[in-house]
Structures are given as structure tokens and as C-alpha cells.
Write a protein that holds these residues in place. Structure first.
Motif, short mmCIF file in Angstrom:
data_model
loop_
_atom_site.label_atom_id
_atom_site.label_comp_id
_atom_site.label_asym_id
_atom_site.label_seq_id
_atom_site.Cartn_x
_atom_site.Cartn_y
_atom_site.Cartn_z
N ALA A 123 0.83 -1.16 0.09
CA ALA A 123 -0.11 0.03 -0.09
C ALA A 123 0.98 1.17 0.02
CB ALA A 123 -0.85 -0.05 1.05
N ILE A 124 0.57 2.34 -1.05
CA ILE A 124 1.34 3.43 -1.11
C ILE A 124 0.28 4.65 -0.56
CG2 ILE A 124 2.93 4.74 -2.28
CD1 ILE A 124 3.47 2.45 -4.11
N VAL A 125 0.74 5.62 0.32
CA VAL A 125 -0.09 6.65 0.52
C VAL A 125 0.47 7.79 0.09
CG1 VAL A 125 -1.27 7.97 2.39
CG2 VAL A 125 -1.01 5.36 2.72
N CYS A 126 -0.21 8.52 -0.91
CA CYS A 126 0.24 9.76 -1.70
C CYS A 126 -0.63 10.90 -1.53
CB CYS A 126 0.72 9.47 -2.97
SG CYS A 126 1.88 8.01 -3.55
N ILE A 127 -0.89 11.10 -0.11
CA ILE A 127 -1.81 12.35 0.01
C ILE A 127 -1.24 13.52 0.48
CG2 ILE A 127 -3.96 12.82 1.28
CD1 ILE A 127 -4.61 11.00 -0.54
N ASP A 128 -1.37 14.51 0.03
CA ASP A 128 -0.69 15.81 0.38
C ASP A 128 -1.12 16.32 2.04
OD1 ASP A 128 0.91 16.51 -1.48
OD2 ASP A 128 -0.68 17.54 -2.61
N ASP A 129 -2.23 15.94 2.37
CA ASP A 129 -2.74 16.48 3.77
C ASP A 129 -2.17 15.40 4.91
OD1 ASP A 129 -4.02 16.77 6.37
OD2 ASP A 129 -5.93 17.52 5.15
N PRO A 130 -1.28 15.71 5.67
CA PRO A 130 -0.81 14.59 6.79
C PRO A 130 -1.66 14.14 7.43
CG PRO A 130 -0.14 16.77 7.07
CD PRO A 130 -0.72 16.97 5.78
N THR A 131 -2.71 14.97 8.10
CA THR A 131 -3.76 14.40 8.87
C THR A 131 -4.50 13.31 8.08
OG1 THR A 131 -5.13 16.21 8.34
CG2 THR A 131 -3.70 16.40 10.18
N GLN A 132 -4.79 13.43 6.93
CA GLN A 132 -5.43 12.56 6.24
C GLN A 132 -4.43 11.20 5.97
OE1 GLN A 132 -7.63 13.46 2.45
NE2 GLN A 132 -8.20 15.24 3.37
N ALA A 133 -3.31 11.51 5.73
CA ALA A 133 -2.42 10.39 5.42
C ALA A 133 -2.22 9.29 6.80
CB ALA A 133 -0.92 10.84 5.05
N ILE A 134 -2.34 10.10 8.12
CA ILE A 134 -2.28 9.38 9.23
C ILE A 134 -3.69 8.56 9.17
CG2 ILE A 134 -2.20 9.53 11.46
CD1 ILE A 134 -0.65 12.22 11.10
N THR A 135 -4.43 9.09 8.94
CA THR A 135 -6.10 8.21 9.20
C THR A 135 -6.06 7.29 8.21
OG1 THR A 135 -7.07 10.29 9.70
CG2 THR A 135 -8.54 8.59 8.94
N ILE A 136 -5.42 7.47 6.82
CA ILE A 136 -5.69 6.20 5.86
C ILE A 136 -4.46 5.06 6.48
CG2 ILE A 136 -4.57 5.78 3.64
CD1 ILE A 136 -5.85 8.61 2.96
N THR A 137 -3.49 5.57 6.75
CA THR A 137 -2.53 4.38 7.39
C THR A 137 -2.97 3.73 8.48
OG1 THR A 137 -0.46 6.16 6.78
CG2 THR A 137 0.03 4.20 8.25
N LYS A 138 -3.74 4.44 9.50
CA LYS A 138 -4.25 3.65 10.48
C LYS A 138 -5.31 2.72 10.11
CE LYS A 138 -3.40 7.16 14.26
NZ LYS A 138 -4.45 8.13 15.41
N ASN A 139 -6.22 3.16 9.12
CA ASN A 139 -7.46 2.38 8.53
C ASN A 139 -6.70 1.18 7.76
OD1 ASN A 139 -9.25 4.23 9.65
ND2 ASN A 139 -9.63 5.07 7.94
N ILE A 140 -5.91 1.46 6.77
CA ILE A 140 -4.97 0.19 6.30
C ILE A 140 -4.39 -0.95 7.41
CG2 ILE A 140 -3.22 -0.41 4.60
CD1 ILE A 140 -3.46 2.11 3.29
N ARG A 141 -3.82 -0.34 8.38
CA ARG A 141 -3.28 -1.35 9.21
C ARG A 141 -4.29 -1.77 10.18
NH1 ARG A 141 0.80 -3.25 8.32
NH2 ARG A 141 2.20 -1.26 7.87
#
Length: 658
Positions: free
Chosen positions: A477-495
Motif C-alpha cells: 500500500a502506498i499513501v500519496c496524500i498531501d494532507d498529513p492528517t488524512q495520510a495518518i488516518t488512511i495509514t491507521k485504517n489500512i493497518r
């Protein structure tokens, strides 16, 4: 010098700051804060605002800027493509809602002029509130956002016609009525053609010349003059100033400078638009509301219900999906600012008595107050009405995505298909490695999906969509979102869905590196840091440094979590906070005077002076002594520190004064 207006403006802004701060804590729309300030400072409570005319003018300029920024999103070609929705759906909405409300007023035995006035005003929605909410929720480019804007455009044109009808109604002359309608139509068509010609032949050359000067002030002033001048022209022609702002924005919609114009105009738009909502709140008569609260509540609820149902049915007739149609109906169910102007003008023409005028104003304002809640909770309302039905474009395609992606196995998931995501996708495609991508930009997805497969629209934070694109069977999984708060949420959800999948997160810098690691990221790639390391490696190799040694140095910087690259020297245009408001790390050099408190302390003790501020280097006569731990600090030594500005100030005070 008379400071009365200054005092009122200061009071409005001060109260707005407090109200919006409280609402942000409660996660409520800021519009409610402005409305509350208007009610408190208006005649209903404290009567602190005296110069209503000047405040109202500034508020109207705010609406002009709002429509100007919206016009930037709609070029003439787009508006032409939307003509069926603007003229067809927009016209049907205004006519049908006007007819139904007029019929209700006639059945209630209201005078024909009052029934027609109420019907015409209530048929129009709040361009200011709805457009602002669409912009803030990034929904302008969605299907329901486009439909909503199309209807609002026609409503703004209809508002011009309705406003011209008020004097004609006062004359009781059908001939005057027809003359007013034809005159307004002629002005609107002539203005549109003139604006089109100016936008095509004059403005591109003007902005090219302004851009060559490279003066930000000149560019901004040019934008302000164009927006205000367009509003002045429409006002001079007895048309809506907001319509002029929209046409001016549309003229520049195809300009190469569109994004810069939108960025520069936003602060003026938001502040002045806040004044508009304050002025709306100030019009509410609480005493009358208490006296007629039951009638006002019933009328408001009926208005919201009738408009939402009619707009939903009409949108479906024009080919919109049920969920999109109902969302549009909920967004446009309120009355609007043009209704307030219509009622006020009718009062001046003595077409409506004071009590009826106040009740109509109360219904309009109350319906506008409910709008942010209807928009915010529209998904829940639709889910409640249709439990088994999808409620967003992503939900609509969720099953389709799952069906298309179920064949994928050991593939790569790309969350965010912007510049970096697309670059990764091209290399994966070249190596014939399977991948699927998810992005919430409908225009980007529409373009990409034509040429590529497995590119889907949706919010990467939603676990349902992550499951649909096959996170359970994915290899990476690769997260390429500019918004860091969204990137953190996406990472948590994938994990949370896969504890064993490697997750690579691309960020702008390393500010959120620890937070992303804690969220479950396997690797965090700070773009600015990595690009710097890439350039550094090329520089060192070209300076004849051994390639193996260069690689070891670069790997060591990565191992140390980019500590060597932390902070940078501030410049004239530098800011101490990032776009999200988080403080940046900076570099700062401290030269020690003879009376500095840290003189004679050993280097080893100085390196431990703060757990949050890093001592990058200690210089003496252009030589580093940071590794000479027993060497005492002397006058003239230069200490290079990196950290947050506030923490660096504390450390500097400690080193110099103890």
C-alpha cells in the motif's frame, strides 16, 4: 474624525473571532457564529450596529467576491455544456416552486401581491451559504455540486427579474410588468455578450502585461478592480452585483492565472462574506419570533420540505440519480439572501405590511440557519430515508469497484492519484505489475479512467472502499496524500485491516514522520528531504567523491531520520508555520558574547541543554568543535541550533542569560 463605523466594525470582528473559535471547538459551521453575532449585535438584542448601510455594502461585496471565485471554476465552455441544467432544471425549479408556494398563499387567502412576492422570494436559495459550504467541503466538482451550482446560476438570473418586478407590481400595470421583464432580459443578454468579448480579447493581454511586471501587489489590485468593476457595472444596470462577480470570474475561468487569482481573492472573500452573514442575523426580530414562533416554525419546515421534494423530483426527471437528486434538494431547500432583498424592497414599495414582512424575513433567516446542518448531515438523512441505498459517488460505485477489483491479487494499492501517485503507476505499468488507485478528485479520475483501468473515485479514508479495492489481497500500500492528517488516518485504517501489509507513505517533509510511524507506516518518504539527498548525491559524485562513500553518507542520514537536514534559515518570505498551521523547524545561529552564561561550560554539557532543540554544530574560527566534548565554550563561538521558533528562543535565552 468620526470613528463610529470603525468601532462597529471592530466590535463585529472581535465578536466573530470569539464565536468562530467556540464553534470550531464544537466542530460546528462558522456561518452559525456570524449569524449569532448578527443577532446579538442587531436590534433584537443589543442594537450595537447603527451604520447598517455601510455594513450591508461591504457584505454585498463579499457576495460578489464569492460569486467571482465560483465563476473561476466555470469557463464559458463549461457553462455552455451545462445549459440544459442551468436553463432547463434551473428554470423548472424556479417556476414550479414559485407556482406551488403561490398556490398555498392563495389558498390561505393572502393578497395576490403578497402571495406572489413570498413565492418568488422563497423559490430562490442562498447562493452565499450553499456555495460556501460546497467550497469548504470540496464538493463543487461532484455531481450534486455541479447540479446545485447550475440551479443557483439560474436563480441569480431569476432574482434580477424578480427584483425588477417589484416596482411594476406597485404600479398595478401589466404593461409596466412586461416592460420591466423585457428590459431586464435585454440588459442581461447584452452584459453577457460584452463580458464574453472582454474576457476573450482584452483580459488575457492585460494579465500577461501585469504578470511580466512580477509585482504581487499589482496583480492583486488588478484582480480586485476587475471583480469590483464587474459588480459596479451590473449594479449600474440595475442588475445583481453578484451576477457581475460571477460573469467576471467566468471570464477568467480559462486563464492560466486562475489558481493564483483564486488564492489571492480568498482572504477578502471570506472576511467580507462573514459580514454578510452578520447582516443577515441582524435582520431577525426575536420579539416577533417569540410572538409567532409556531407559525414561523411550521412555515419554515413546510418550505424546507416542499422545496427539497420538488427539486429532488425535477432533478430525477433531468436524469440525475436518486441520491444525487435528493442531495441537491436538501442543499437548496432554504430561502436565500435575494429573498431578504426582495422583501425589503417590497416593504419600501408598501406592497406588504410590517408584520407580514417580519414573518417572511424570520422564515427565510431560520431556513438559512438550518442549511449548514442539512448539508453536513445530508448523508445521514439519505441513509435514514434509503437504508440500502448508496449516498455518495464513492458509495454508488462501491459494489462496482469490488466486482472490478476482485480479480486482482498481490497488487499494489495507491491512495491518492496525484502527481506522485501517477508517476508510481506508470512505472508499475511499465513493469507489468498490477495496481489499483483511489482518489477523491472526480475530474482527475474521469480523465485517468479513460486511459487506464482500476482507477476509482472515492475517499481513501473509508475502510469500505479500502476493502473494495482489495486491501486484503494486496502486496503493498502506498499513501500519496498531501494532507498529513488524512495520510495518518488512511495509514491507521489500512493497518487496522491488514497488520502484515507494508505501507509506504509519501509526505512533504518529515514533520509528521513519528506520527506516521506510530500509525503503522513501514516507510515514510519525505519528498523535500529525499529530493535534497538526491541532489546532494549528484553533487558529491560530480566532485569526485567515491560513490560507495556517498551512498554510505546518504544511508546514514536516512538512518538518523534526516537529522542533518532538519530546519532551514528563515528568509524574508519564510513563514513559521506550514499551510496546516503547524510550526516549522528552523535553523538559527547564536553567537556568544563575553557575558554569555554558557561561557566555560564543556561542549558535552552544551549538547544536552535541551531535549527538543538540536545542536547541529558549534563553530570556532570556522572550525567545528562539536566532537571535542571536553573543550570549554568561549566568547565568539557560534552555536547552530534547529527546532521550533519558540523553543529556540527559550534555549537562546538560557545560553545567553542563564
Amino acid at each position: 474624525m468620526d470613528f463610529s463605523f470603525y468601532n462597529q466594525l471592530l466590535l463585529i470582528f472581535a465578536c466573530s473571532v470569539m464565536a468562530i473559535a467556540v464553534l470550531n471547538k464544537l466542530r460546528m459551521p462558522p456561518i452559525l457564529g456570524y449569524l449569532a453575532v448578527g443577532i446579538i449585535l442587531g436590534p433584537a438584542v443589543s442594537d450595537s450596529i447603527a451604520d447598517y448601510q455601510t455594513i450591508a455594502l461591504l457584505a454585498e461585496i463579499g457576495v460578489v467576491f464569492l460569486l467571482f471565485s465560483i465563476g473561476l471554476e466555470f469557463s464559458f465552455a463549461q457553462l455552455t455544456a451545462m445549459r440544459r441544467m442551468v436553463l432547463g432544471l434551473g428554470g423548472a425549479q424556479v417556476l414550479s416552486v414559485t407556482a406551488v408556494i403561490f398556490l398555498v398563499g392563495w389558498l390561505l387567502q393572502l393578497p395576490v401581491s403578497i402571495a406572489l412576492l413570498a413565492a418568488a422570494g422563497m423559490a430562490l436559495s442562498s447562493t452565499a451559504i450553499v456555495s460556501k459550504e460546497l467550497t469548504e467541503h470540496n464538493e463543487l466538482r461532484t455531481e450534486h455540486g455541479q447540479t446545485t451550482i447550475a440551479i443557483l446560476i439560474f436563480q441569480d438570473i431569476a432574482a434580477v427579474l424578480f427584483l425588477t418586478l417589484i416596482p411594476a407590481l406597485g404600479n398595478d400595470s401589466y404593461q409596466a410588468l412586461g416592460h420591466a421583464v423585457l428590459l431586464a432580459l435585454g440588459k442581461s443578454i447584452g452584459l453577457f455578450v460584452a463580458m464574453l468579448l472582454i474576457g476573450k480579447f482584452l483580459l488575457p493581454k492585460l494579465f500577461h502585461e501585469v504578470a511580466t511586471v512580477r509585482s504581487q501587489e499589482l496583480f492583486l489590485l488588478t484582480v480586485l478592480v476587475i471583480a469590483l468593476f464587474a459588480g459596479w457595472i451590473t449594479h449600474f444596470l440595475s442588475l445583481s452585483m453578484a451576477l457581475g462577480g460571477f460573469l467576471a470570474g467566468m471570464m477568467l475561468g480559462e486563464s492560466h492565472y486562475r489558481h493564483q487569482i483564486e488564492h489571492d481573492i480568498r482572504p477578502f472573500r471570506d472576511v467580507l462574506l462573514g459580514l454578510f452573514f452578520v447582516s443577515v442575523g441582524a435582520m431577525l426580530n426575536l420579539h416577533l419570533f417569540v410572538q409567532n414562533w409556531f407559525i414561523i416554525l411550521i412555515a419554515t419546515a413546510s418550505l424546507l420540505l416542499v422545496k427539497s421534494v420538488l427539486i429532488t423530483l425535477l432533478a430525477q426527471l433531468f436524469g440525475q440519480k436518486r441520491e444525487t437528486a435528493l442531495t441537491t434538494g436538501l442543499y437548496l431547500s432554504q430561502s436565500g439572501e435575494f429573498c431578504l432583498a426582495l422583501i425589503a424592497l417590497a416593504g419600501k414599495q408598501q406592497l406588504v405590511d410590517q408584520e407580514t414582512q417580519s414573518i417572511l424575513l424570520a422564515v427565510s433567516i431560520l431556513s438559512m440557519v438550518t442549511t449548514p446542518f442539512l448539508i453536513r448531515y445530508s448523508s445521514l438523512i439519505i441513509k435514514w430515508l434509503f437504508p440500502q441505498s448508496p449516498i455518495t459517488p464513492a458509495d454508488t460505485h462501491e459494489q462496482e469497484i469490488a466486482q472490478l477489483a476482485h480479480k486482482l491479487n498481490q497488487h499494489t494499492i495507491i491512495c491518492g492519484y496525484g502527481r506522485v501517485g501517477q508517476s508510481i503507476g506508470r512505472f508499475l505499468k511499465q513493469q507489468q505489475l498490477p495496481y489499483t488507485a483511489l482518489d477523491d478528485d472526480p475530474i482527475r479520475i474521469k480523465e485517468a479512467s479513460i486511459a487506464e483501468s482500476h482507477i476509482y473515485f472515492g475517499d481513501c479514508r473509508r475502510t469500505e472502499l479500502l476493502k473494495a479495492i482489495g486491501v486484503g489481497k494486496a502486496r503493498l500500500a502506498i499513501v500519496c496524500i498531501d494532507d498529513p492528517t488524512q495520510a495518518i488516518t488512511i495509514t491507521k485504517n489500512i493497518r487496522s485491516l491488514r497488520h502484515d501489509i507494508p505501507i509506504i507513505v509519501r509526505t512533504r517533509d518529515d514533520t509528521y514522520l513519528d506520527a506516521l510511524k506510530s500509525a503503522g507506516a513501514t516507510e515514510v518518504i519525505p519528498e523535500v528531504m529525499e529530493s535534497s539527498l538526491m541532489i546532494i548525491s549528484h553533487v558529491l559524485v560530480m566532485l569526485d567523491q567515491p560513490a560507495i562513500q556517498v551512498r554510505k553518507q546518504i544511508d546514514q542520514v536516512r538512518k538518523d531520520r534526516y537529522q542533518l537536514l532538519h530546519g532551514y534559515y528563515q528568509g524574508e518570505k519564510s513563514t513559521l508555520v506550514d499551510p496546516k498551521g503547524k510550526p516549522r523547524q528552523i535553523l538559527h545561529a547564536i553567537t556568544l558574547r563575553e557575558d554569555a552564561a554558557c561561557i566555560n561550560l564543556p561542549v558535552s554539557e552544551l549538547l544536552q541543554v535541551s531535549p527538543t532543540v538540536e545542536i547541529q554544530d558549534i563553530k570556532r574560527n570556522d572550525q567545528s568543535i562539536a566532537d571535542q566534548l571536553d573543550t570549554p565554550i568561549q566568547q565568539g563561538d557560534c552555536i547552530l541550533v534547529s527546532g521550533l521558533a519558540e523553543e529556540i528562543e527559550q534555549v537562546e535565552t538560557l545560553l545567553l542569560s542563564g
